[in-house]
Design an enzyme around this catalytic site. Structure first.
Site, PDB file in Angstrom:
ATOM      1  N   SER A 150       0.791  -1.144  -0.139  1.00  0.00           N
ATOM      2  CA  SER A 150       0.091  -0.106   0.051  1.00  0.00           C
ATOM      3  C   SER A 150       0.781   1.212  -0.046  1.00  0.00           C
ATOM      4  CB  SER A 150      -1.058   0.087   1.183  1.00  0.00           C
ATOM      5  OG  SER A 150      -1.608   1.334   1.224  1.00  0.00           O
ATOM      6  N   ASP A 302      -5.842   1.359  -9.794  1.00  0.00           N
ATOM      7  CA  ASP A 302      -7.060   2.725 -10.193  1.00  0.00           C
ATOM      8  C   ASP A 302      -7.589   2.653 -11.764  1.00  0.00           C
ATOM      9  OD1 ASP A 302      -6.787   3.975  -7.870  1.00  0.00           O
ATOM     10  OD2 ASP A 302      -5.195   5.393  -8.434  1.00  0.00           O
TER      11      ASP A 302
END
Length: 417
Positions: A150, A302
């Site tokens: 992350s 994304d």
């Protein structure tokens, strides 16, 4: 009719956030050119101003004179998860009390993935969801191993490490977006990176005051990806995106396009702010279904809504796995993407951590809602270039990451008339 022409997409969103936040705590005046001035990044800019930094907009960019004392503040992060998570790392080492909140959507997104690792440095943060209350205090460097890759968590810990005594080390299982560790040296911080058999170790020694610098932000590949998709799927289309960031952690979508059979032309390679940039051209092509999973996912997380749209027009069964992070984005992107694509004719099913899509399927006209998600709104708009009877509600939300999206679309449509 397809789309043709050349586009220079707005500056990279991830880099803009980091440049604003680092500039806000640096000694001196940082000048940032080609910054993305969408709603999310403006939340970061407003945040550093609230904390005591001075911000000036000029013809050559954003000038930020950093503060050496983070003033007590209540900060509205809007819809920006990057702002609230990275700012939590900075404010953990401040000298005052701070409150971080956001809109209804942000208040539903979990924050413990950041707040828990920050407590290992001694941070005092109350709240599992926004609003968060942070009591700034002295921090002590630590070693934190990310349970999953992350970039936001890694960045929050490293930014907190700037204020911590001793060495702060983050160990990530696989490489995630590395803009923070690439940009910190531009601000004078010494960052050591060690590749290991199982993961990657990033270290910095604190406390350290960043030094002002000059930053040129390349085009955002996540924004360019909408035009790459339009070019591949459109009839007689050819689109070039100029000066796009080519960071290896951000171009997984280009690799996927190649895997599916697209021809990707990369020219004019250059370096900017420690990052490679290039011009990227794609043209209409037929596509083959593939599966994506594991280490592929972080570099295109994304772009998965766009990948799902591509899969509806690819020959065969597409499978997406290991993308459970999509469920805690601006929306539950697995459910919203599946629901929206079903409405326009896709054969698609949600799984716990991804999707299964059968193609190719002709798209049908329908009215679909963006669900307040900027990436969903733009993906559906690209779908409408294939099927004009698709109507997208709530498309004003594109202001979050790509304010000129519809202007650029109009330019590409006019170029092919």
């Amino acid at each position: 009719m397809g789309l043709r022409g050349t586009v220079r997409v707005p500056g990279d969103k991830s880099m803009t956030h980091r440049a604003f936040l680092m500039g806000g705590i640096a000694d001196g005046t940082t000048v940032i050119s080609n910054a993305l001035l969408g709603a999310d990044c403006l939340a970061s800019l407003a945040a550093v101003e609230a904390l005591g930094a001075q911000v000036e907009r000029t013809s050559d960019g954003i000038h930020i004179t950093g503060t050496d004392h983070l003033h007590a503040a209540a900060i509205d992060c809007g819809n920006s998860g990057t702002t609230i998570r990275l700012l939590s790392g900075i404010l953990a080492g401040g000298q005052e009390s701070y409150t971080l909140t956001g809109d209804d959507s942000l208040q539903k997104r979990p924050m413990d993935r950041v707040t828990v690792p920050l407590t290992t440095l001694g941070a005092k943060i109350d709240g599992t969801y926004a609003p968060l209350t942070i009591e700034g205090r002295r921090l002590v460097g630590t070693t934190y191993t990310l349970p999953v890759a992350s970039a936001q968590v890694k960045s929050a810990v490293l930014l907190a490490g700037l204020f911590a005594t001793g060495e702060t080390t983050v160990i990530e299982p696989v490489l995630s977006r590395d803009h923070t560790e690439r940009m910190l040296p531009k601000f004078g911080a010494e960052v050591t990176i060690q590749e290991q058999e199982r993961g990657r170790r990033i270290r910095l020694q604190g406390p350290i005051r960043l030094q002002a610098t000059t930053i040129d932000i390349p085009g955002d590949p996540s924004s360019a990806a909408f035009w790459w998709t339009a070019a591949v799927l459109g009839q007689d289309s050819a689109i070039t995106t100029e000066h796009v960031l080519m960071n290896p952690t951000r171009i997984g979508f280009l690799q996927v396009l190649r895997q599916m059979g697209a021809s990707v032309e990369i020219t004019n390679r250059q370096e900017s702010t420690g990052e490679e940039t290039a011009d990227v051209t794609l043209t209409t092509t037929s596509l083959q279904a593939i599966s994506i999973e594991g280490e592929q996912i972080p570099s295109l997380i994304d772009e998965i809504p766009l990948f799902a749209l591509l899969a509806t027009q690819a020959d065969g069964k597409t499978i997406i796995r290991d993308a459970a992070e999509l469920r805690v984005k601006e929306t539950d992107r697995i459910e919203t993407v599946v629901s929206a694509l079903k409405k326009i004719g896709a054969r698609i099913e949600a799984t716990a951590d991804g999707m299964i899509i059968d193609g190719p399927t002709p798209l049908i006209g329908a009215t679909v809602d963006s669900a307040g998600d900027h990436r969903l709104a733009m993906m559906l708009t690209i779908a409408s270039t294939l099927q004009p009877e698709i109507q997208v509600l709530g498309n004003e939300v594109v202001e979050v990451s790509y304010p000129t999206f519809y202007d650029d679309l109009k330019t590409l449509q006019q170029a092919n008339r």
